[in-house]
Design a protein around this motif. Sequence first.
Motif, PDB file in Angstrom:
ATOM      1  N   LEU A   1      31.315   2.282 -23.731  1.00 23.83           N
ATOM      2  CA  LEU A   1      31.022   0.997 -24.358  1.00 23.83           C
ATOM      3  C   LEU A   1      29.520   0.862 -24.595  1.00 23.83           C
ATOM      4  O   LEU A   1      28.732   1.020 -23.664  1.00 23.83           O
ATOM      5  CB  LEU A   1      31.505  -0.138 -23.449  1.00 23.83           C
ATOM      6  N   GLN A   2      29.158   0.569 -25.821  1.00 20.97           N
ATOM      7  CA  GLN A   2      27.749   0.334 -26.119  1.00 20.97           C
ATOM      8  C   GLN A   2      27.464  -1.125 -25.810  1.00 20.97           C
ATOM      9  O   GLN A   2      28.133  -2.023 -26.311  1.00 20.97           O
ATOM     10  CB  GLN A   2      27.448   0.659 -27.573  1.00 20.97           C
ATOM     11  N   MET A   3      26.471  -1.354 -24.954  1.00 24.36           N
ATOM     12  CA  MET A   3      26.138  -2.719 -24.554  1.00 24.36           C
ATOM     13  C   MET A   3      24.690  -2.801 -24.133  1.00 24.36           C
ATOM     14  O   MET A   3      24.028  -1.776 -23.968  1.00 24.36           O
ATOM     15  CB  MET A   3      27.076  -3.207 -23.445  1.00 24.36           C
ATOM     16  N   SER A   4      24.229  -4.022 -23.962  1.00 28.56           N
ATOM     17  CA  SER A   4      22.841  -4.237 -23.569  1.00 28.56           C
ATOM     18  C   SER A   4      22.574  -3.614 -22.201  1.00 28.56           C
ATOM     19  O   SER A   4      23.499  -3.394 -21.410  1.00 28.56           O
ATOM     20  CB  SER A   4      22.526  -5.732 -23.527  1.00 28.56           C
ATOM     21  N   ASP A   5      21.312  -3.344 -21.945  1.00 31.83           N
ATOM     22  CA  ASP A   5      20.930  -2.741 -20.667  1.00 31.83           C
ATOM     23  C   ASP A   5      21.326  -3.650 -19.505  1.00 31.83           C
ATOM     24  O   ASP A   5      21.801  -3.177 -18.472  1.00 31.83           O
ATOM     25  CB  ASP A   5      19.425  -2.462 -20.661  1.00 31.83           C
ATOM     26  N   GLU A   6      21.158  -4.952 -19.694  1.00 35.53           N
ATOM     27  CA  GLU A   6      21.513  -5.917 -18.639  1.00 35.53           C
ATOM     28  C   GLU A   6      23.023  -5.911 -18.375  1.00 35.53           C
ATOM     29  O   GLU A   6      23.461  -5.878 -17.224  1.00 35.53           O
ATOM     30  CB  GLU A   6      21.065  -7.320 -19.049  1.00 35.53           C
ATOM     31  N   ALA A   7      23.820  -5.929 -19.446  1.00 33.59           N
ATOM     32  CA  ALA A   7      25.281  -5.905 -19.288  1.00 33.59           C
ATOM     33  C   ALA A   7      25.730  -4.585 -18.658  1.00 33.59           C
ATOM     34  O   ALA A   7      26.642  -4.566 -17.827  1.00 33.59           O
ATOM     35  CB  ALA A   7      25.962  -6.112 -20.629  1.00 33.59           C
ATOM     36  N   ALA A   8      25.081  -3.480 -19.040  1.00 31.75           N
ATOM     37  CA  ALA A   8      25.429  -2.178 -18.467  1.00 31.75           C
ATOM     38  C   ALA A   8      25.100  -2.142 -16.975  1.00 31.75           C
ATOM     39  O   ALA A   8      25.873  -1.609 -16.178  1.00 31.75           O
ATOM     40  CB  ALA A   8      24.700  -1.062 -19.201  1.00 31.75           C
ATOM     41  N   ALA A   9      23.970  -2.729 -16.590  1.00 34.12           N
ATOM     42  CA  ALA A   9      23.596  -2.775 -15.170  1.00 34.12           C
ATOM     43  C   ALA A   9      24.623  -3.578 -14.381  1.00 34.12           C
ATOM     44  O   ALA A   9      25.027  -3.174 -13.276  1.00 34.12           O
ATOM     45  CB  ALA A   9      22.204  -3.371 -15.005  1.00 34.12           C
ATOM     46  N   ASP A  10      25.064  -4.705 -14.938  1.00 36.06           N
ATOM     47  CA  ASP A  10      26.091  -5.517 -14.278  1.00 36.06           C
ATOM     48  C   ASP A  10      27.399  -4.736 -14.152  1.00 36.06           C
ATOM     49  O   ASP A  10      28.077  -4.797 -13.126  1.00 36.06           O
ATOM     50  CB  ASP A  10      26.335  -6.816 -15.053  1.00 36.06           C
ATOM     51  N   ALA A  11      27.759  -3.997 -15.203  1.00 31.31           N
ATOM     52  CA  ALA A  11      28.994  -3.223 -15.192  1.00 31.31           C
ATOM     53  C   ALA A  11      28.935  -2.103 -14.154  1.00 31.31           C
ATOM     54  O   ALA A  11      29.910  -1.869 -13.438  1.00 31.31           O
ATOM     55  CB  ALA A  11      29.270  -2.652 -16.583  1.00 31.31           C
ATOM     56  N   VAL A  12      27.796  -1.434 -14.058  1.00 25.61           N
ATOM     57  CA  VAL A  12      27.636  -0.374 -13.061  1.00 25.61           C
ATOM     58  C   VAL A  12      27.764  -0.947 -11.651  1.00 25.61           C
ATOM     59  O   VAL A  12      28.405  -0.358 -10.777  1.00 25.61           O
ATOM     60  CB  VAL A  12      26.288   0.371 -13.240  1.00 25.61           C
TER      61      VAL A  12
ATOM     62  N   SER B   1      29.270   4.643 -14.893  1.00 27.44           N
ATOM     63  CA  SER B   1      27.891   5.111 -14.970  1.00 27.44           C
ATOM     64  C   SER B   1      27.273   4.669 -16.290  1.00 27.44           C
ATOM     65  O   SER B   1      27.974   4.238 -17.210  1.00 27.44           O
ATOM     66  CB  SER B   1      27.828   6.635 -14.848  1.00 27.44           C
ATOM     67  N   ARG B   2      25.958   4.791 -16.358  1.00 25.21           N
ATOM     68  CA  ARG B   2      25.241   4.466 -17.590  1.00 25.21           C
ATOM     69  C   ARG B   2      25.622   5.476 -18.669  1.00 25.21           C
ATOM     70  O   ARG B   2      25.797   6.657 -18.391  1.00 25.21           O
ATOM     71  CB  ARG B   2      23.726   4.523 -17.379  1.00 25.21           C
TER      72      ARG B   2
ATOM     73  N   PHE C   1      27.643   1.811 -21.127  1.00 23.33           N
ATOM     74  CA  PHE C   1      28.348   2.012 -19.870  1.00 23.33           C
ATOM     75  C   PHE C   1      29.600   2.833 -20.133  1.00 23.33           C
ATOM     76  O   PHE C   1      30.238   2.698 -21.175  1.00 23.33           O
ATOM     77  CB  PHE C   1      28.709   0.635 -19.305  1.00 23.33           C
ATOM     78  N   ARG C   2      29.969   3.664 -19.165  1.00 23.10           N
ATOM     79  CA  ARG C   2      31.220   4.431 -19.251  1.00 23.10           C
ATOM     80  C   ARG C   2      31.948   4.352 -17.918  1.00 23.10           C
ATOM     81  O   ARG C   2      31.314   4.309 -16.862  1.00 23.10           O
ATOM     82  CB  ARG C   2      30.967   5.870 -19.654  1.00 23.10           C
TER      83      ARG C   2
ATOM     84  N   PRO D   1      36.098   5.483 -16.156  1.00 19.25           N
ATOM     85  CA  PRO D   1      37.480   5.933 -16.382  1.00 19.25           C
ATOM     86  C   PRO D   1      38.402   4.725 -16.591  1.00 19.25           C
ATOM     87  O   PRO D   1      38.323   3.735 -15.848  1.00 19.25           O
ATOM     88  CB  PRO D   1      37.836   6.673 -15.089  1.00 19.25           C
ATOM     89  N   LEU D   2      39.237   4.789 -17.616  1.00 20.52           N
ATOM     90  CA  LEU D   2      40.166   3.691 -17.897  1.00 20.52           C
ATOM     91  C   LEU D   2      41.010   3.352 -16.677  1.00 20.52           C
ATOM     92  O   LEU D   2      41.302   2.186 -16.423  1.00 20.52           O
ATOM     93  CB  LEU D   2      41.095   4.061 -19.052  1.00 20.52           C
ATOM     94  N   ALA D   3      41.386   4.347 -15.917  1.00 20.28           N
ATOM     95  CA  ALA D   3      42.250   4.140 -14.752  1.00 20.28           C
ATOM     96  C   ALA D   3      41.567   3.316 -13.666  1.00 20.28           C
ATOM     97  O   ALA D   3      42.237   2.778 -12.788  1.00 20.28           O
ATOM     98  CB  ALA D   3      42.680   5.483 -14.177  1.00 20.28           C
ATOM     99  N   ASP D   4      40.247   3.189 -13.729  1.00 27.99           N
ATOM    100  CA  ASP D   4      39.516   2.497 -12.668  1.00 27.99           C
ATOM    101  C   ASP D   4      39.195   1.034 -12.981  1.00 27.99           C
ATOM    102  O   ASP D   4      38.501   0.374 -12.211  1.00 27.99           O
ATOM    103  CB  ASP D   4      38.210   3.240 -12.365  1.00 27.99           C
ATOM    104  N   VAL D   5      39.672   0.523 -14.114  1.00 26.45           N
ATOM    105  CA  VAL D   5      39.455  -0.894 -14.443  1.00 26.45           C
ATOM    106  C   VAL D   5      40.797  -1.538 -14.746  1.00 26.45           C
ATOM    107  O   VAL D   5      41.704  -0.893 -15.272  1.00 26.45           O
ATOM    108  CB  VAL D   5      38.493  -1.083 -15.642  1.00 26.45           C
ATOM    109  N   ASN D   6      40.909  -2.812 -14.396  1.00 23.78           N
ATOM    110  CA  ASN D   6      42.150  -3.514 -14.733  1.00 23.78           C
ATOM    111  C   ASN D   6      42.023  -4.121 -16.132  1.00 23.78           C
ATOM    112  O   ASN D   6      40.952  -4.102 -16.735  1.00 23.78           O
ATOM    113  CB  ASN D   6      42.515  -4.557 -13.671  1.00 23.78           C
TER     114      ASN D   6
END
Length: 178
Positions: free
Chosen positions: A46-57, A64-65, A75-76, A78-83
Motif C-alpha cells: 500500500l502506498q501511503m504517507s510516511d506517518e500512516a506507514a509508521a502507524d501501520a508498522v 514492514s515499510r 507499507f506492506r 501479508p494478507l493473512a496477518d490482517v483482518n
Amino acid sequence: MTTVAQLRKAALALPEVEEGTHFGMVSFTVRGKGFASVTTAGTVQLQMSDEAAADAVAAHPTGSRLTRFDKPIGFRVPLADVNGQQLNALVRAAWFHRAPKRLAATIAAADAGIAPEGSDLPTAIGRPATQALLGAGLSTLDLVATRSADELLAMHGVGPKAVRILSEALAGRGSGLR
C-alpha cells in the motif's frame, strides 16, 4: 485471515478505482495512480504517507515499510496477518494518499455525511446509507440507478429499507435500479 477478494472489494468500493496488473501483481489505481497491489505470495503493498506507514508498522508487527530506491513509499503486510476491518482502513488510507485532492475532499465530506450541492438522495434512507452511497461516489439518484439492488445491498450501511426508498424515488422519476 483476509483474501485477495476482500482486498478487491475494499478497493473497488472507493470511487474511480480501476483494477489491473502491475509487474504481474493484481493492482488498484485511482485516476492512474497506483495505491494498492498484492504479490503472488499474498503480501499487500500500500502506498501511503510516511506517518500512516509508521502507524501501520506499529499496529502490524509482521508488516514492514515499503521502499523504492531506499525512499519510503508505504507499507506492506501479508494478507493473512490482517483482518477485514484493518484491511479496509489500510486501503482507504492508501487511496486517500494517492487520490486527487478534490476527489479525496469529496469523499472526506461524504464520510462526514455532508452531501454535495446538487445531491438528490432522499434523506429518509438514513445517514449510514447516505454515507455509504456518497463514499462510493453515488451522490445523485441518476448515479444510484447505474447499480443493481444487490450491488447497493453489498455496501456497508445500505440495507433493504434504503434500497426500497431509493427504488421508490427512482420509480417516481420513471426510472429504476439496473
